[in-house]
Design an enzyme around this catalytic site. Structure first.
Site: not given
Ligand code: AMP
Ligand code: ZN
Length: 114
Positions: A87, A100, A96, A30-31, A102
């Site tokens: 989520n 995914h 997103v 995760d970024i 976590h």
């Molecule tokens: P959610 O809020 O459950 O949709 O999680 C989306 C996750 O994607 C968050 O924890 C972000 O930090 C992560 N995220 C967003 N953009 C990127 C990226 N380019 N590379 C890796 N993780 C990302």
């Protein structure tokens, strides 16, 4: 989907710190990590949210969960414990819209979550 961030990571159009890949699953750091381990495990098949899941997706979602557990084991956090979370939509803070899992661990995690 061409406008999906995680589909673009899967297609290598956007860089990511990839920790695992096979034909069906990709895992990357995760970024914005929320713990010493924070890995996102995604199916390569685009599924927007758990609400769009069908019986055809049962196997791939099982693979995603088992992969998260395998990564936790590799990181040495299996016995101590870890959390996995999908989520879903607004109230859970989904940002997103490609499912995914976590995988968060390496520290004590409060419950209930915020
Ligand atoms: P959610 O809020 O459950 O949709 O999680 C989306 C996750 O994607 C968050 O924890 C972000 O930090 C992560 N995220 C967003 N953009 C990127 C990226 N380019 N590379 C890796 N993780 C990302
Ligand atoms: Zn996607």
């Amino acid at each position: 989907m061409s406008d999906c961030l995680f589909c673009r990571i899967i297609k290598r159009e956007i860089p990511a710190s990839i920790v695992y890949e096979d034909d069906r699953v990709l895992a990357f750091n995760d970024i914005n990590p929320q713990g010493p381990t924070h890995v996102l495990v995604v199916p390569k098949r685009h599924i927007a949210t758990l609400n769009e899941m069908t019986a055809d997706d049962d196997q791939i979602v099982g693979e995603v969960i088992r992969r998260a557990a395998a990564i936790a084991k590799e990181r040495g956090i299996s016995a101590g414990g870890f959390r996995v979370v999908f989520n879903t939509n607004r109230d859970a803070g989904q940002t997103v819209f490609h499912i995914h899992l976590h995988l968060i661990g390496g520290r004590g995690l409060g419950w209930p979550p915020g």
